[in-house]
Design a protein around this motif. Structure first.
Motif, short mmCIF file in Angstrom:
data_model
loop_
_atom_site.label_atom_id
_atom_site.label_comp_id
_atom_site.label_asym_id
_atom_site.label_seq_id
_atom_site.Cartn_x
_atom_site.Cartn_y
_atom_site.Cartn_z
N SER A 1 0.83 -1.21 0.00
CA SER A 1 0.00 0.00 0.00
C SER A 1 0.86 1.26 0.00
CB SER A 1 -0.94 0.01 1.20
OG SER A 1 -0.21 0.05 2.41
N THR A 2 1.98 1.23 0.73
CA THR A 2 2.89 2.38 0.74
C THR A 2 3.52 2.57 -0.63
OG1 THR A 2 3.37 1.94 3.07
CG2 THR A 2 4.88 3.37 1.91
N ARG A 3 3.91 1.47 -1.24
CA ARG A 3 4.50 1.54 -2.59
C ARG A 3 3.49 2.13 -3.58
NH1 ARG A 3 5.83 -3.89 -3.67
NH2 ARG A 3 6.79 -3.78 -1.65
N LEU A 4 2.24 1.73 -3.47
CA LEU A 4 1.19 2.24 -4.35
C LEU A 4 0.97 3.74 -4.13
CD1 LEU A 4 -0.99 1.59 -6.46
CD2 LEU A 4 -2.54 1.15 -4.56
N LYS A 5 0.99 4.16 -2.86
CA LYS A 5 0.82 5.58 -2.57
C LYS A 5 1.94 6.42 -3.19
CE LYS A 5 -1.78 4.99 1.68
NZ LYS A 5 -1.79 5.14 3.13
N PHE A 6 3.18 5.90 -3.10
CA PHE A 6 4.28 6.65 -3.70
C PHE A 6 4.15 6.69 -5.21
CE2 PHE A 6 8.47 7.11 -5.61
CZ PHE A 6 8.81 8.34 -5.09
N LYS A 7 3.72 5.59 -5.80
CA LYS A 7 3.55 5.54 -7.25
C LYS A 7 2.52 6.58 -7.70
CE LYS A 7 3.83 1.46 -9.13
NZ LYS A 7 3.54 0.12 -9.66
N GLU A 8 1.43 6.69 -6.95
CA GLU A 8 0.40 7.69 -7.27
C GLU A 8 0.97 9.10 -7.10
OE1 GLU A 8 -2.77 6.62 -4.66
OE2 GLU A 8 -3.36 4.91 -5.89
N PHE A 9 1.72 9.31 -6.02
CA PHE A 9 2.36 10.62 -5.80
C PHE A 9 3.27 10.95 -6.98
CE2 PHE A 9 6.50 12.46 -4.80
CZ PHE A 9 6.12 13.75 -4.51
#
Length: 130
Positions: free
Chosen positions: A55-63
């Motif tokens: 989930s953290t990796r996904l949040k950074f990807k969206e950022f």
């Protein structure tokens, strides 16, 4: 009196394992017993700090995607967006939710992206400040 070497080491002229440990610095001696598989080893602890949840990796990807879009608009728009992402989930005082807030474990990556952008924009003093 010189330190006597075991007979096999004296014959070959090589140093024994004991002498090699004596030559290590105190810090090396402290960590020489640790292995990579040891859950308390320094290497395992450092690696675990750097691993991210999906989930953290996904949040950074969206950022990162949004940051790149803002970058195409202007340097200031990208910087403003990154600063919003660094703010806490609740704005202090107002109690409003911050929809752009990212977890603290990602903040170092956001600062890295901001510094990289500043460097590409030839804003070297700002890149160093970040």
């Amino acid at each position: 009196n010189p330190v006597s070497l075991p007979s096999n080491a004296a014959a070959t002229g090589s140093k024994s394992r004991y002498n090699k440990q004596q030559q290590q610095s105190p810090r090396q001696q402290l960590h020489s017993h640790e292995t990579v598989g040891d859950p308390n080893s320094v290497a395992v602890r450092k690696r675990s700090e750097l691993t991210e949840s999906p989930s953290t990796r996904l949040k950074f990807k969206e950022f990162y995607r949004e940051f790149r879009l803002k970058e195409k608009e202007s340097f200031e728009a990208a910087q403003k967006y990154a600063n919003q992402c660094l703010q806490p989930e609740q704005y202090v005082g107002s109690g409003e939710a911050n929809p752009h807030s990212l977890p603290e474990e990602l903040h170092w990556r956001i600062y890295l992206e901001m510094a990289d952008l500043a460097k590409r924009e030839n804003r070297f003093t700002e890149a160093r400040r970040l």
